[in-house]
Design an enzyme around this catalytic site. Structure first.
Site, PDB file in Angstrom:
ATOM      1  N   CYS A  82      -6.272   1.898   5.597  1.00 26.97           N
ATOM      2  CA  CYS A  82      -6.899   0.664   6.067  1.00 26.97           C
ATOM      3  C   CYS A  82      -6.346   0.314   7.453  1.00 26.97           C
ATOM      4  CB  CYS A  82      -6.616  -0.468   5.076  1.00 26.97           C
ATOM      5  SG  CYS A  82      -4.890  -1.037   5.112  1.00 26.97           S
ATOM      6  N   CYS A  86      -2.491  -0.353   7.473  1.00 23.39           N
ATOM      7  CA  CYS A  86      -1.696   0.870   7.362  1.00 23.39           C
ATOM      8  C   CYS A  86      -1.824   1.740   8.609  1.00 23.39           C
ATOM      9  CB  CYS A  86      -2.099   1.639   6.115  1.00 23.39           C
ATOM     10  SG  CYS A  86      -1.659   0.753   4.594  1.00 23.39           S
ATOM     11  N   HIS A  94       0.860  -1.182   0.000  1.00 23.73           N
ATOM     12  CA  HIS A  94       0.000   0.000   0.000  1.00 23.73           C
ATOM     13  C   HIS A  94       0.899   1.236   0.000  1.00 23.73           C
ATOM     14  CE1 HIS A  94      -3.820  -1.997   1.866  1.00 23.73           C
ATOM     15  NE2 HIS A  94      -3.193  -2.821   1.033  1.00 23.73           N
ATOM     16  N   GLU A 147       0.978   3.829   1.863  1.00 28.61           N
ATOM     17  CA  GLU A 147       1.462   4.214   3.189  1.00 28.61           C
ATOM     18  C   GLU A 147       2.650   3.356   3.625  1.00 28.61           C
ATOM     19  OE1 GLU A 147      -3.151   4.389   3.442  1.00 28.61           O
ATOM     20  OE2 GLU A 147      -1.631   3.308   2.298  1.00 28.61           O
TER      21      GLU A 147
END
Length: 168
Positions: free
Chosen positions: A89, A92, A59, A61
């Site tokens: 999410c 993260c 992801h 992040e």
């Protein structure tokens, strides 16, 4: 959820994260972008790479947190602000807390998978040993349009039988 009001700098840096999201979309990735800033300096910037890396943890992040930690030579990202195009999410959000990021500024809320207020609120959970100041909903319309446009285009490609990067 909002700990304080956003600043002009927050708008500026989040607009750069949106640019990263556009780069992701052009690469066939879900258009999520992020950047980490310390003392008004961009330390790291990136976007989703799950498809290209075949990595469920890639992801935006996570990519930015890993890169920033390498660049500054420590895992504690104290004093930093993470800018993300959409609500992180739970995975993260956990990484944001674990890396000791001071502030999180994000665009649109994610009512189906958000870990920063929509479903659960990991960064501000009082039982954890670190809390993150959260500002959500900044440039939300731009972020939402980026995501919706990406998924609309993806559905159109699937309608006409075009091959996509996604295979289920």
């Amino acid at each position: 959820m909002t700990s304080r009001l956003p600043t002009e700098k927050d708008l500026f840096f989040l607009s750069i994260a949106l640019e990263e999201g556009r780069i992701a979309a052009r690469s066939g990735e879900v258009p999520m972008g992020a950047l980490l800033v310390i003392d008004d300096e961009i330390i790291s910037r990136g976007h989703n790479m799950r498809e290209s890396l075949n990595d469920p943890t890639a992801h935006a992040e996570i990519i930015v947190i890993r890169d920033a930690s390498k660049r500054i030579g420590r895992w504690r990202l104290t004093g930093s602000t993470l800018y993300v195009t959409s609500e992180p999410c739970p995975m993260c959000a956990g990484a944001i807390v674990q890396s000791r990021i001071k502030r999180l500024v994000f665009g649109s809320y994610d009512k189906k998978g958000g870990g920063c207020g929509s479903i659960i609120n990991i960064p501000e959970e009082e039982r954890l040993n670190h809390r993150v100041e959260v500002i959500g909903g900044l440039l939300a319309e731009e972020s939402r349009e980026l995501l919706q446009g990406f998924f609309k285009a993806l559905r159109e490609k699937e309608k006409v039988g075009a091959r996509t990067l996604f295979s289920y």
